[in-house]
Design a protein around this motif. Structure first.
Motif, mmCIF file in Angstrom:
data_model
loop_
_atom_site.group_PDB
_atom_site.id
_atom_site.type_symbol
_atom_site.label_atom_id
_atom_site.label_comp_id
_atom_site.label_asym_id
_atom_site.label_seq_id
_atom_site.Cartn_x
_atom_site.Cartn_y
_atom_site.Cartn_z
ATOM 1 N N MET A 207 66.334 -13.060 -43.956
ATOM 2 C CA MET A 207 67.154 -14.144 -44.483
ATOM 3 C C MET A 207 66.554 -15.485 -44.054
ATOM 4 O O MET A 207 66.169 -15.662 -42.900
ATOM 5 C CB MET A 207 68.586 -14.036 -43.942
ATOM 6 C CG MET A 207 69.492 -15.186 -44.388
ATOM 7 S SD MET A 207 71.082 -15.201 -43.542
ATOM 8 C CE MET A 207 71.793 -13.710 -44.222
ATOM 9 N N GLU A 208 66.501 -16.433 -44.992
ATOM 10 C CA GLU A 208 66.027 -17.771 -44.680
ATOM 11 C C GLU A 208 67.147 -18.773 -44.961
ATOM 12 O O GLU A 208 67.849 -18.664 -45.967
ATOM 13 C CB GLU A 208 64.797 -18.132 -45.510
ATOM 14 C CG GLU A 208 63.542 -17.360 -45.117
ATOM 15 C CD GLU A 208 62.288 -17.978 -45.707
ATOM 16 O OE1 GLU A 208 62.393 -18.601 -46.784
ATOM 17 O OE2 GLU A 208 61.227 -17.844 -45.089
ATOM 18 N N ILE A 209 67.325 -19.736 -44.038
ATOM 19 C CA ILE A 209 68.303 -20.787 -44.266
ATOM 20 C C ILE A 209 67.650 -22.139 -44.006
ATOM 21 O O ILE A 209 66.715 -22.258 -43.197
ATOM 22 C CB ILE A 209 69.573 -20.620 -43.397
ATOM 23 C CG1 ILE A 209 69.256 -20.745 -41.908
ATOM 24 C CG2 ILE A 209 70.245 -19.296 -43.693
ATOM 25 C CD1 ILE A 209 70.511 -20.687 -41.042
ATOM 26 N N TYR A 210 68.148 -23.143 -44.710
ATOM 27 C CA TYR A 210 67.596 -24.490 -44.611
ATOM 28 C C TYR A 210 68.287 -25.223 -43.461
ATOM 29 O O TYR A 210 69.514 -25.295 -43.411
ATOM 30 C CB TYR A 210 67.820 -25.244 -45.918
ATOM 31 C CG TYR A 210 67.261 -26.645 -45.938
ATOM 32 C CD1 TYR A 210 65.977 -26.890 -46.408
ATOM 33 C CD2 TYR A 210 68.020 -27.726 -45.499
ATOM 34 C CE1 TYR A 210 65.458 -28.173 -46.445
ATOM 35 C CE2 TYR A 210 67.514 -29.016 -45.528
ATOM 36 C CZ TYR A 210 66.233 -29.240 -46.001
ATOM 37 O OH TYR A 210 65.730 -30.519 -46.029
ATOM 38 N N SER A 211 67.494 -25.762 -42.545
ATOM 39 C CA SER A 211 68.050 -26.528 -41.431
ATOM 40 C C SER A 211 67.757 -28.006 -41.621
ATOM 41 O O SER A 211 66.601 -28.400 -41.850
ATOM 42 C CB SER A 211 67.462 -26.058 -40.103
ATOM 43 O OG SER A 211 67.979 -26.831 -39.029
ATOM 44 N N THR A 212 68.790 -28.815 -41.529
ATOM 45 C CA THR A 212 68.622 -30.255 -41.694
ATOM 46 C C THR A 212 67.697 -30.826 -40.631
ATOM 47 O O THR A 212 66.979 -31.803 -40.883
ATOM 48 C CB THR A 212 69.992 -30.952 -41.617
ATOM 49 O OG1 THR A 212 70.896 -30.345 -42.537
ATOM 50 C CG2 THR A 212 69.886 -32.432 -41.942
ATOM 51 N N LEU A 213 67.684 -30.226 -39.448
ATOM 52 C CA LEU A 213 66.876 -30.748 -38.344
ATOM 53 C C LEU A 213 65.390 -30.713 -38.681
ATOM 54 O O LEU A 213 64.658 -31.671 -38.416
ATOM 55 C CB LEU A 213 67.149 -29.961 -37.066
ATOM 56 C CG LEU A 213 66.439 -30.456 -35.806
ATOM 57 C CD1 LEU A 213 66.910 -31.862 -35.439
ATOM 58 C CD2 LEU A 213 66.669 -29.500 -34.646
ATOM 59 N N THR A 214 64.922 -29.622 -39.285
ATOM 60 C CA THR A 214 63.496 -29.488 -39.598
ATOM 61 C C THR A 214 63.177 -29.816 -41.051
ATOM 62 O O THR A 214 62.004 -29.884 -41.427
ATOM 63 C CB THR A 214 63.023 -28.056 -39.308
ATOM 64 O OG1 THR A 214 63.765 -27.137 -40.132
ATOM 65 C CG2 THR A 214 63.239 -27.697 -37.851
ATOM 66 N N ARG A 215 64.217 -29.998 -41.868
ATOM 67 C CA ARG A 215 64.042 -30.257 -43.305
ATOM 68 C C ARG A 215 63.237 -29.148 -43.977
ATOM 69 O O ARG A 215 62.400 -29.396 -44.846
ATOM 70 C CB ARG A 215 63.360 -31.609 -43.560
ATOM 71 C CG ARG A 215 64.112 -32.830 -43.041
ATOM 72 C CD ARG A 215 65.447 -33.026 -43.720
ATOM 73 N NE ARG A 215 66.021 -34.337 -43.522
ATOM 74 C CZ ARG A 215 66.729 -34.707 -42.445
ATOM 75 N NH1 ARG A 215 66.914 -33.836 -41.456
ATOM 76 N NH2 ARG A 215 67.247 -35.908 -42.355
ATOM 77 N N SER A 216 63.511 -27.910 -43.566
ATOM 78 C CA SER A 216 62.767 -26.785 -44.145
ATOM 79 C C SER A 216 63.583 -25.504 -44.008
ATOM 80 O O SER A 216 64.534 -25.436 -43.209
ATOM 81 C CB SER A 216 61.416 -26.611 -43.444
ATOM 82 O OG SER A 216 61.611 -26.264 -42.079
ATOM 83 N N LYS A 217 63.205 -24.510 -44.806
ATOM 84 C CA LYS A 217 63.818 -23.196 -44.670
ATOM 85 C C LYS A 217 63.157 -22.461 -43.509
ATOM 86 O O LYS A 217 61.935 -22.498 -43.355
ATOM 87 C CB LYS A 217 63.649 -22.383 -45.967
ATOM 88 C CG LYS A 217 64.496 -22.882 -47.120
ATOM 89 C CD LYS A 217 64.305 -22.008 -48.350
ATOM 90 C CE LYS A 217 65.085 -22.566 -49.534
ATOM 91 N NZ LYS A 217 64.870 -21.761 -50.762
ATOM 92 N N GLU A 218 64.000 -21.795 -42.725
ATOM 93 C CA GLU A 218 63.498 -21.072 -41.571
ATOM 94 C C GLU A 218 64.058 -19.652 -41.581
ATOM 95 O O GLU A 218 65.162 -19.410 -42.061
ATOM 96 C CB GLU A 218 63.929 -21.773 -40.283
ATOM 97 C CG GLU A 218 63.447 -23.201 -40.153
ATOM 98 C CD GLU A 218 63.926 -23.844 -38.866
ATOM 99 O OE1 GLU A 218 64.308 -23.109 -37.936
ATOM 100 O OE2 GLU A 218 63.932 -25.084 -38.802
#
Length: 448
Positions: free
Chosen positions: A1-12
């Protein structure tokens, strides 16, 4: 599963801190008025995210704070003459009732700020002891200059900080320092005893005091609306990482997009402010949930009666399909039916891709379109497997696909269908087609 984190501005790639347990905190409401549909959008999104995690086998501890002491509550108290505590209790109760009506049932704990005053005061004192905060004649403030990473969530410079819910004080060392504790200003405002005199907490400190108490200094996911990134969530990071010395405070930051009304920002001044209670007088809660989930949680969403009407038709199509799945129920039915296998693969692939509910919903319509013409000829195992899949989808989306009893409405539809057939028999095709088209607009399908 990948989710987008506002902190890194990317899917992780999503990884938990503690095996299959997820600690989730989402900023709750300030209880001075009824919740509006923007609140509904955010909390439906996070309720669905929690449901999906639980479906995948995670145990989720989901906390929302309740801001029950705040400038807005005090202002409403002065306007109405009702004690601030009574206003907060009234609208907290109404908020929880509204969430229940929207089937937002995933919150494990509603944590009031006033129930955690000890934790708030303790965290402020530790910030003072570590040199990050200081006392003045009107309050206690966090010294922004003491935390060099301020701005890493919003990617904004320290000079851009604007005061939020507070007036800049001349007693601050720096005009952009933010309040941790506000000393009593008026005799009629709610106050608590503290080492710095009677007063009340600032807005930002309640969240970190609550999460530190239940989760510790670091946890998995923090959520909220896009409007909270700066300065509120930025201040949370600053407080928690300063007092604990640990980074990151949160592994994944999730934010929902803005909700507009007919292309404009929702506000009372524009007379387009819609509370959840007002909405549910006219529309079914399932329809609003379906409307919300038909847009990705991070994307802006435009509310209008036309869009609600379209969601109502689309949801009705799914419900009618579900109703057509008549068979002997077979528990844990296995099926190699190709349209079902494709739909399941696409649905879960979409949900694993940052909770992409619109693409997941599209997979359901793909199944309907590919299978509706042959439902009657399918084996019970296939039909039962489709029902089981849709039951799972209903749980994840928080929507009941069982049609409500329409009673006399069904009789009316039968009458309309009979009249239309008589028109066709008399070769009055133009009027017959007009009736068919209008029924299609209402979500009913007629095949000749």
């Amino acid at each position: 599963m990948e989710i987008y984190s506002t902190l890194t501005r990317s899917k992780e790639t999503f990884e938990t801190m503690n095996d299959n347990r997820i600690n989730l905190f989402v900023c709750g409401p300030t209880v001075y008025d009824d919740a509006h549909i923007g609140h509904g959008r955010t909390y439906i999104s996070f309720d669905t995210i929690k449901r999906y995690w639980e479906y995948k086998g995670y145990t989720v501890f989901y906390i929302q704070n309740i801001t029950d002491v705040d400038d807005k509550i005090i202002k409403r108290s002065k306007e109405t003459g009702i004690p601030a505590g009574d206003i907060a209790k009234k609208f907290e109760k109404r908020y929880i009732e509204d969430m229940a009506k929207l089937n937002v049932t995933g919150v494990n704990l509603f944590a009031r700020a006033t129930d955690h005053m000890g934790e708030i005061i303790d965290q402020i004192q530790r910030l003072i002891d570590k040199g990050f905060a200081y006392e003045t004649e009107d309050g206690v403030y966090f010294g922004i200059d003491n935390f060099k990473e301020f701005g890493k969530l919003s990617n904004r410079n320290i000079e851009e900080l604007e005061s939020h819910r507070e007036i800049a004080k001349t007693t601050k060392k720096n005009p952009i320092d933010f309040a941790l504790w506000k000393k009593r200003e008026n005799v009629d405002e709610p106050v608590w005893n503290s080492p710095w005199g009677e007063g009340r907490p600032g807005w930002h400190i309640e969240d970190t005091a609550i999460t530190e108490y239940y989760f510790g200094p670091q946890y998995d996911v923090h959520g909220g609306g896009l409007d909270l990134i700066f300065p509120h969530h930025e201040a949370e990071i600053t407080q928690m990482e300063a007092v604990s010395g640990k980074s990151p405070m949160v592994n994944y930051w999730l934010h929902t997009g803005f909700l507009n009304v007919s292309g404009e920002k929702m506000s009372k001044s524009l007379n387009n402010f819609i509370t959840i209670r007002e909405l549910l007088k006219e529309y079914d809660a399932d329809v609003f949930r379906f409307f919300v989930l038909s847009t990705h949680y991070r994307s802006p969403i435009d509310f209008s009666k036309e869009s609600l009407h379209q969601s109502e038709k689309s949801l009705d199509k799914i419900k009618k399909y579900y109703e057509s799945l008549e068979c002997e129920i077979i528990e844990n039915a296995t099926s190699d039916y190709a349209p079902l296998k494709i739909a399941k693969e696409e649905f879960f692939k979409s949900m694993d891709d940052d909770f992409n509910t619109p693409k997941a919903i599209a997979a359901i319509f793909g199944l309907i379109n590919d299978s509706k013409s042959e439902i009657d000829s399918l084996a019970d195992e296939d039909v039962s497997a489709i029902r089981e899949f849709l039951d799972d989808v209903g749980f994840i989306l928080g929507i009941d696909f069982v049609l409500k009893d329409t009673g006399s409405s069904d009789e009316l539809l039968t009458l309309i269908s009979d009249v239309r057939q008589e028109l066709r028999n008399n070769k009055q095709y133009e009027l017959s087609d007009k009736i068919r088209n209008q029924l299609t607009d209402l979500g009913y399908e007629i095949s000749d």
